[in-house]
Design a protein around this motif. Structure first.
Motif, mmCIF file in Angstrom:
data_model
loop_
_atom_site.group_PDB
_atom_site.id
_atom_site.type_symbol
_atom_site.label_atom_id
_atom_site.label_comp_id
_atom_site.label_asym_id
_atom_site.label_seq_id
_atom_site.Cartn_x
_atom_site.Cartn_y
_atom_site.Cartn_z
ATOM 1 N N THR A 151 1.060 -1.335 -0.097
ATOM 2 C CA THR A 151 0.088 0.008 -0.105
ATOM 3 C C THR A 151 1.084 1.074 0.405
ATOM 4 O O THR A 151 1.707 1.292 0.852
ATOM 5 C CB THR A 151 -0.811 0.163 1.827
ATOM 6 O OG1 THR A 151 -1.884 -1.187 1.552
ATOM 7 C CG2 THR A 151 -1.943 1.597 0.915
ATOM 8 N N TYR A 167 -2.829 4.479 -2.949
ATOM 9 C CA TYR A 167 -2.674 3.365 -3.949
ATOM 10 C C TYR A 167 -2.405 2.072 -3.928
ATOM 11 O O TYR A 167 -2.018 1.515 -2.972
ATOM 12 C CB TYR A 167 -1.649 4.200 -5.396
ATOM 13 C CG TYR A 167 -1.867 5.525 -5.470
ATOM 14 C CD1 TYR A 167 -2.960 5.889 -6.006
ATOM 15 C CD2 TYR A 167 -1.007 6.320 -5.288
ATOM 16 C CE1 TYR A 167 -3.490 7.390 -6.688
ATOM 17 C CE2 TYR A 167 -1.093 7.691 -5.217
ATOM 18 C CZ TYR A 167 -2.104 8.309 -6.244
ATOM 19 O OH TYR A 167 -2.247 9.300 -6.776
ATOM 20 N N LYS A 168 -3.375 0.916 -3.409
ATOM 21 C CA LYS A 168 -3.120 -0.141 -3.437
ATOM 22 C C LYS A 168 -4.485 -0.562 -4.989
ATOM 23 O O LYS A 168 -5.185 -1.815 -5.052
ATOM 24 C CB LYS A 168 -4.116 -0.690 -2.953
ATOM 25 C CG LYS A 168 -5.380 0.217 -1.981
ATOM 26 C CD LYS A 168 -5.496 -0.252 -0.700
ATOM 27 C CE LYS A 168 -6.387 -0.136 0.297
ATOM 28 N NZ LYS A 168 -6.791 0.105 1.088
ATOM 29 N N PRO A 169 -3.564 -0.583 -6.416
ATOM 30 C CA PRO A 169 -4.825 -1.328 -7.263
ATOM 31 C C PRO A 169 -4.237 -2.689 -7.888
ATOM 32 O O PRO A 169 -4.826 -2.869 -8.444
ATOM 33 C CB PRO A 169 -3.242 -0.769 -9.043
ATOM 34 C CG PRO A 169 -2.397 -0.528 -8.587
ATOM 35 C CD PRO A 169 -2.141 0.089 -6.278
ATOM 36 N N HIS A 175 -9.313 0.773 -7.888
ATOM 37 C CA HIS A 175 -8.823 1.142 -6.764
ATOM 38 C C HIS A 175 -7.328 0.891 -8.034
ATOM 39 O O HIS A 175 -6.690 0.528 -8.584
ATOM 40 C CB HIS A 175 -7.802 0.219 -6.497
ATOM 41 C CG HIS A 175 -8.980 -0.731 -4.790
ATOM 42 N ND1 HIS A 175 -9.043 0.216 -3.882
ATOM 43 C CD2 HIS A 175 -9.792 -1.297 -4.956
ATOM 44 C CE1 HIS A 175 -9.802 -0.323 -3.458
ATOM 45 N NE2 HIS A 175 -10.625 -1.358 -3.520
ATOM 46 N N SER A 225 -10.793 4.543 2.837
ATOM 47 C CA SER A 225 -9.603 5.040 2.245
ATOM 48 C C SER A 225 -9.774 5.614 1.295
ATOM 49 O O SER A 225 -10.269 5.992 1.220
ATOM 50 C CB SER A 225 -9.230 3.641 1.919
ATOM 51 O OG SER A 225 -7.936 3.407 1.652
ATOM 52 N N SER A 227 -8.076 5.102 -1.641
ATOM 53 C CA SER A 227 -7.870 4.613 -2.642
ATOM 54 C C SER A 227 -9.323 5.039 -3.458
ATOM 55 O O SER A 227 -10.508 4.446 -3.377
ATOM 56 C CB SER A 227 -7.577 2.386 -1.948
ATOM 57 O OG SER A 227 -7.833 2.343 -3.222
ATOM 58 N N GLY A 228 -9.110 5.348 -5.158
ATOM 59 C CA GLY A 228 -9.414 5.755 -5.777
ATOM 60 C C GLY A 228 -10.253 7.070 -5.804
ATOM 61 O O GLY A 228 -11.102 7.329 -6.024
ATOM 62 N N LYS A 247 -9.584 3.744 -12.812
ATOM 63 C CA LYS A 247 -8.446 2.710 -13.296
ATOM 64 C C LYS A 247 -8.579 2.616 -15.184
ATOM 65 O O LYS A 247 -10.295 3.163 -15.224
ATOM 66 C CB LYS A 247 -9.069 1.458 -12.922
ATOM 67 C CG LYS A 247 -7.282 0.696 -13.300
ATOM 68 C CD LYS A 247 -7.645 -0.514 -12.712
ATOM 69 C CE LYS A 247 -7.749 -1.087 -11.333
ATOM 70 N NZ LYS A 247 -6.213 -1.102 -10.858
#
Length: 257
Positions: A151, A167-169, A175, A225, A227-228, A247
């Motif tokens: 992460t 970011y944790k794609p 993500h 989170s 993320s996104g 994404k």
């Protein structure tokens, strides 16, 4: 599987205000003590992030920086003192963090992050906080953390503005990664550096503290989170704005994830 450490009486007293939070409690605090976080840069963003992470009880804090303390750093890089001018930033940071919390293990990496050493260094940590000041390092971190499934909490500041995202794609379509927003780095003359354009010192504290908060949330798995989402802050307007990040199917890093 990580074995959570038992807390001593001293630790229970030190982290009492965390432990009484139902979202953290004793188990959560033990997770923080067991966690390993790498902070990229002991500068404007890394300084406050490192201090809050040490105070929170992160068991192992890695800090990578190949620079020395300069007088011009002290306006915002609050982990360093006037007496530290000329010293390696990693040494100055280790001294400060040990004074804040002697139970934290500080692992200094007195080197620049490169393609040759990135995977070796990052592999030993659970979460990475990016406080770097150049696009080459940011993209290297993005790509390496994706490959290693680490992460990445990334922030940036310039003048009176800041931004932060997580970011944790590898987790899927919801993500994205940094390259989903910025597929390629801008030209060197397109974005001025802090040395060229200036930066409000206290702004570094605002975004560095936000980074520390998001790192703690990711370790504990609490809250929502980033993320996104990209969170931006305008210090002159005293306002936050949030934008959704999607994404990209053609992302050169995570498009197939």
């Amino acid at each position: 599987m990580t074995v959570l450490p038992d807390m001593t009486e001293t630790q229970i007293r030190r982290y009492a205000r965390h432990i009484v939070l139902p979202e953290i409690g004793g188990i959560g605090q033990s997770r923080l003590i067991a966690a390993k976080v790498l902070v990229i840069g002991a500068g404007g963003l890394g300084a406050p992030a490192l201090q809050y992470l040490a105070a929170a009880g992160i068991g192992t804090l890695g800090v990578i920086d190949d620079d020395t303390v300069d007088l011009s750093n002290l306006q915002r890089q609050i982990i360093h003192r006037t007496a530290d001018i000329g010293a390696a930033k990693t040494d100055s940071a280790r001294r400060a963090l040990t004074e804040i919390n002697p139970e934290v293990t500080v692992q200094p990496h007195q080197e620049r992050l490169t393609v040759a050493n990135a995977e070796r260094i990052i592999a030993g940590y659970d979460v990475v906080a990016d406080g770097s000041d150049n696009f080459a390092t940011r993209y290297l971190l993005n790509d390496t953390c994706y490959r290693l499934r680490k992460t990445l909490v990334s922030a940036a500041i310039l003048r009176f503005d800041g931004q932060i995202s997580t970011y944790k794609p590898w987790l899927g379509a919801a993500h994205p990664c940094l390259r989903c927003i910025f597929p390629a780095a801008p030209s060197e003359d397109a974005v001025p550096s802090c040395a060229q354009a200036g930066v409000l010192g206290a702004l570094a504290g605002t975004l560095g503290a936000l980074q520390a908060t998001e790192v703690v949330k990711e370790i504990l798995g609490i809250g929502r989170s980033l993320s996104g989402r990209l969170l931006t802050y305008d210090a002159l307007d005293a306002s936050f704005e949030e934008m959704a990040i999607t994404k990209r199917a053609d992302c050169p890093t995570c498009g197939a994830a």
